[in-house]
Design an enzyme around this catalytic site. Structure first.
Site, mmCIF file in Angstrom:
data_model
loop_
_atom_site.group_PDB
_atom_site.id
_atom_site.type_symbol
_atom_site.label_atom_id
_atom_site.label_comp_id
_atom_site.label_asym_id
_atom_site.label_seq_id
_atom_site.Cartn_x
_atom_site.Cartn_y
_atom_site.Cartn_z
ATOM 1 N N CYS A 1 43.774 -12.203 -17.177
ATOM 2 C CA CYS A 1 42.572 -11.916 -17.969
ATOM 3 C C CYS A 1 41.314 -12.030 -17.104
ATOM 4 O O CYS A 1 40.483 -11.116 -17.070
ATOM 5 C CB CYS A 1 42.462 -12.886 -19.147
ATOM 6 S SG CYS A 1 43.857 -12.877 -20.277
ATOM 7 N N ASP B 1 21.599 -33.032 14.884
ATOM 8 C CA ASP B 1 20.225 -33.151 15.353
ATOM 9 C C ASP B 1 19.947 -34.651 15.481
ATOM 10 O O ASP B 1 20.584 -35.453 14.803
ATOM 11 C CB ASP B 1 19.278 -32.500 14.345
ATOM 12 C CG ASP B 1 17.828 -32.733 14.692
ATOM 13 O OD1 ASP B 1 17.450 -32.476 15.841
ATOM 14 O OD2 ASP B 1 17.080 -33.196 13.812
ATOM 15 N N CYS C 1 44.949 -16.346 -19.326
ATOM 16 C CA CYS C 1 45.624 -16.558 -18.042
ATOM 17 C C CYS C 1 44.839 -15.865 -16.934
ATOM 18 O O CYS C 1 43.813 -15.227 -17.185
ATOM 19 C CB CYS C 1 47.060 -16.040 -18.090
ATOM 20 S SG CYS C 1 47.169 -14.247 -18.256
ATOM 21 N N ASP D 1 17.951 -31.484 9.387
ATOM 22 C CA ASP D 1 17.083 -31.786 8.250
ATOM 23 C C ASP D 1 16.872 -30.593 7.331
ATOM 24 O O ASP D 1 16.186 -30.691 6.329
ATOM 25 C CB ASP D 1 15.734 -32.346 8.716
ATOM 26 C CG ASP D 1 14.957 -31.347 9.573
ATOM 27 O OD1 ASP D 1 15.333 -30.161 9.591
ATOM 28 O OD2 ASP D 1 13.982 -31.751 10.216
ATOM 29 N N CYS E 1 3.558 1.734 2.646
ATOM 30 C CA CYS E 1 4.844 1.042 2.434
ATOM 31 C C CYS E 1 5.793 1.915 1.615
ATOM 32 O O CYS E 1 6.951 2.141 1.999
ATOM 33 C CB CYS E 1 4.627 -0.281 1.704
ATOM 34 S SG CYS E 1 3.587 -1.453 2.579
ATOM 35 N N ASP F 1 15.778 -27.187 11.645
ATOM 36 C CA ASP F 1 17.057 -26.746 12.199
ATOM 37 C C ASP F 1 17.637 -25.546 11.450
ATOM 38 O O ASP F 1 18.824 -25.253 11.587
ATOM 39 C CB ASP F 1 18.059 -27.904 12.157
ATOM 40 C CG ASP F 1 17.549 -29.127 12.891
ATOM 41 O OD1 ASP F 1 17.190 -28.986 14.063
ATOM 42 O OD2 ASP F 1 17.498 -30.208 12.291
ATOM 43 N N CYS G 1 0.846 -1.194 0.000
ATOM 44 C CA CYS G 1 0.000 0.000 0.000
ATOM 45 C C CYS G 1 0.881 1.245 0.000
ATOM 46 O O CYS G 1 2.112 1.152 0.058
ATOM 47 C CB CYS G 1 -0.932 0.010 1.210
ATOM 48 S SG CYS G 1 -0.022 0.064 2.775
#
Length: 795
Positions: A86, A496, A83, A690, A19, A694, A16
């Site tokens: 470059c 975990d 090289c 996982d 913002c 976590d 809106c």
């Protein structure tokens, strides 16, 4: 001095006018900044002084307000780099370009990865900047087109090398006269004959070095082409000078160095050809991943007719038929049929996985026996395999911090070498052999052609490419070269528990009772959706138990369940439930306490007023967990379990697998805090989880390792993704990083050592120019060849 500039940012998240006003107000509070934010176009136009701010300052300001700025990523194919000087020059120019957030240029892959703000710059502008430097660039081609282009380039290099070799061989033979005092036909020693052979090598075959040198010098840069052009031109034009003297009537046979310039160019072309061949092998892992993809799919149209279509014509929600022995073309969901799928290409699991209606299937896996119909859910770049390929590509194109020193040195390398060559010439002509122009020239040429910036530029990226490719072949996806290096420093691995060390779902681990008792328990638990109940029902099915009718099923919170079967009451639950109903449990009490101490959930079974048995359920430890922990311990890496489970269960599992330390009862939001505590104790911490629950801890750790499956590759959540959830790949990932970093250090030692030793030796006149040129040509080949040893790395 004021340096005003306008910037345009594409902003997301505005809903809106409040913002846009908020962002505009905050930007205008910055000193000497004028900003306008348009809600309709979702753009911010900013006028600022480049002496005060960079574009990233405004991006950070917007992000702190809770909005985001659109960032695009471009991948470019670049040709003409010879090289490290470059690639470094292109990278610097791109990073200084307005609107560019970050750019890396990889000499090995001949590609640039650029992240930029689309309101500030675009692809054509970026390509134009590269072309202004004298190189060519275009949007990244498909892997097939790239392979074709590189094959054509390799063929072109080979043809030039063959012609150069044929023309150089007679000149090489004149060198042998000086070395071994051999007699050769007079024509080979004729200045005109040597001139005719050397000239096309110098100005047709070797023209690429002049073009490269001119483009670099025009833009204020120096690269390998400058060294080669200077060295070979000095030898060639000095020979022309000697020829003119001889042609003008000099009596002595001229001292010609046509063979030096010609053989140097040939040897350098030979080295570049070998280097190109070796570099093509570094992308084998990526090619193998691409070859896993199906080429076409069997589409079922609206009329129920089958037709084969190219893979790029398959859309989400399309219905596809897959027959036995065919690859699953895209990610999808089975809507008809059942089969077993070989998912080893993604998960490493050799046994086919049974699939039924509603099960998910992964694109590029193999249908082994049944006919199935699937609905496409992910196609094109959204499939699991495409995501994996993207990670491998980005990892192979990224830079490791260890490369910084080589990048800094290669930026000054060529000017320093030219200065050393000039100094060598002056010392020789004034002090070593006063007045001997030829000796001074030969020593200076040797210095110019032995110096090799290529080896410096190739030392790190080739090892990263091969190392990450080899890891990907084994189901380990590194997000980039930086993470390979950081993994090498890990001394503590935090795990975990659920889904990482364990399977993540409860299973029956112990049952005491007869088959009738199992029938009673399973029949009652079949009325529940609880995970423990599901485990019991599955266990009963495995033992071919037929379920019976149950009435008056009731859940007793904190106690268990009760139900009526054949007019008798069944109780399944804890010790308190049994005692409340005067069930004698003395005969089983000791076993129950033992199982509970080992972390199992124990349920007692009573029927018709009597104890009938006991069943224990637990989230079982993965078979490979113990060995993985042992491997980490053998590498002197400390292991920690971080879990929300109770301490008794956590310690039981930790004891079973051999983990050093347990931190139990931790909420997901507190896991990151415990990672910080370990880091404050000067530990380099890897967190294995996982990738979803976590996430905060994975981000906080020095290295986040996500245990993924083919459909849940947690690419964004972690620095490393382990496909298939095999925990043994965790120590293998660390081992791969150790091997890769060791290989990089070997390459850098060789690249630095070669130049540090070679340049002084050449300056002392101990190497003929052609030997110096051969050494230079082979130095970069040796670096790439050493990196290729990682293809045989055992994980």
């Amino acid at each position: 001095m004021s340096n005003k500039q306008n910037a345009t940012l594409n902003i997301t998240g505005m809903t809106c006018a409040a913002c846009s006003n908020r962002i505009e107000k905050r930007l205008n509070k910055m000193d000497n900044v004028k900003a306008q934010v348009n809600l309709t176009t979702e753009k911010a136009t900013i006028e600022y002084d480049t002496n005060d701010y960079a574009i990233n300052d405004f991006v950070t300001t917007v992000q702190k307000l809770g909005y985001d700025v659109v960032i695009d990523k471009a991948e470019l194919d670049i040709t003409g780099m010879t090289c490290a000087a470059c690639s470094n020059r292109i990278e610097k120019v791109l990073n200084k370009a307005p609107g560019v957030k970050d750019a890396t240029v990889n000499l090995t892959t001949e590609q640039a990865m650029v992240t930029y703000y689309p309101g500030q710059t675009d692809l054509d502008t970026l390509i134009g900047r590269i072309r202004n430097l004298g190189y060519d660039a275009q949007p990244k081609q498909s892997e097939e087109d790239q392979a074709t282009r590189k094959q054509q380039e390799l063929k072109h290099k080979r043809n030039k090398l063959m012609i150069s070799t044929i023309l150089s061989l007679p000149l090489l033979m004149t060198m042998l006269v000086h070395l071994f005092n051999m007699h050769l036909p007079d024509i080979l020693m004729n200045p005109w004959f040597q001139f005719i052979l050397a000239t096309p090598i110098q100005f047709i075959i070797g023209w690429q070095f002049y073009v490269g040198a001119y483009k670099n010098l025009r833009n204020g840069g120096f690269n390998m082409d400058v060294l080669v052009a200077l060295g070979t031109s000095a030898a060639y034009f000095y020979s022309i000078y000697e020829m003119i003297k001889w042609f003008s009537g000099a009596t002595n046979m001229p001292h010609l160095y046509f063979e030096t310039s010609a053989v140097l160019i040939t040897l350098i072309l030979f080295g570049k050809y070998l280097e190109a061949r070796a570099k093509s092998q570094t992308t084998n892992a990526l090619s193998e991943l691409l070859n896993l993809q199906a080429k076409e799919a069997r589409l079922i149209d609206d009329n129920g007719m089958e037709k084969m279509v190219p893979l790029n014509q398959v859309n989400v929600d399309d219905i596809l038929l897959i027959k036995p022995g065919e690859k699953i073309p895209v990610d999808g969901q089975i809507i008809k049929g059942e089969t077993a799928i070989d998912e080893s290409m993604l998960t490493g699991e050799s046994m086919p996985v049974d699939k039924h209606v509603d099960d998910v299937v992964i694109g590029s896996t193999m249908n082994t026996n049944g006919v199935i119909t699937i609905m496409a859910t992910k196609v094109g770049k959204d499939t699991a395999l495409s995501n994996i390929i993207k990670v491998v590509e980005e990892a192979q194109s990224s830079k490791a911090p260890i490369q910084r020193l080589a990048d800094i040195i290669s930026g000054y390398f060529v000017p320093i070498v030219i200065a050393i060559a000039l100094l060598t010439f002056l010392i020789w002509i004034t002090l070593v052999h006063p007045g001997q122009f030829e000796d001074a020239l030969v020593a200076a040429i040797s210095v110019l052609v032995i110096a090799c910036p290529c080896a410096l530029g190739l030392a790190t990226p080739t090892s990263i490419m091969v190392g990450t490719g080899r890891a990907a072949e084994n189901g380990i996806l590194f997000k980039g070269g930086e993470y390979v290096e950081r993994t090498h420093q890990v001394d503590t691995v935090v795990f975990d528990k659920t889904g990482t060390l364990t399977h993540g779902k409860p299973e029956v681990t112990y049952f005491e009772g007869d088959k009738d008792t199992l029938t009673l328990v399973a029949s009652a638990e079949n009325n529940s959706e609880h995970p423990l109940a599901t485990a019991i029902v599955n266990y009963a099915k495995q033992h071919k138990v037929n379920l019976v009718n149950v009435t008056n099923y009731q859940t007793l919170p904190g106690h268990g369940i009760q139900a009526i079967i054949d007019d008798s009451m069944l109780f399944v639950g804890n010790q308190k439930l049994m005692l409340d109903h005067q069930i004698n449990i003395q005969s089983i009490k000791q076993k129950m306490k033992q199982m509970e101490a080992e972390g199992h959930t124990v349920m007692l079974i009573a029927y018709d007023g009597k104890l009938r048995g006991m069943i224990a359920v637990a989230d079982t430890v993965k078979a490979s967990a113990k060995e993985a922990i042992q491997q980490l311990s053998s590498m002197n890496i400390r292991t920690v379990m971080l879990t929300g489970d109770n301490e008794r269960t956590a310690k039981a599992i930790a004891k079973e697998v051999g983990i050093d330390q347990v931190i139990a009862g931790v909420l997901p939001e507190d896991k990151a805090h415990h990672i910080t505590q370990l880091q404050e104790q000067k530990h380099n911490v890897a967190m294995v989880g996982d990738g979803i629950n976590d996430a905060p801890a994975l981000v906080k750790a020095d290295i986040g390792i996500a245990m993924g499956t083919g459909t849940e590759v947690a690419i964004e959540a972690a620095d490393i993704t382990i496909l298939g959830g095999d925990i043994q790949l965790v120590p293998k990932a660390i081992h791969a990083s150790h091997k890769t970093i060791r290989n990089i250090k070997q390459n850098l030692f060789w690249a630095f050592g070669y130049n540090i030793a070679g340049i002084p030796i050449a300056a002392m006149g101990l190497l003929a120019p052609w030997i110096a040129g051969a050494a230079m040509a082979l130095s970069s080949v040796s670096v790439v060849s050493n990196a290729l040893r990682l293809k045989r790395m055992k994980l």
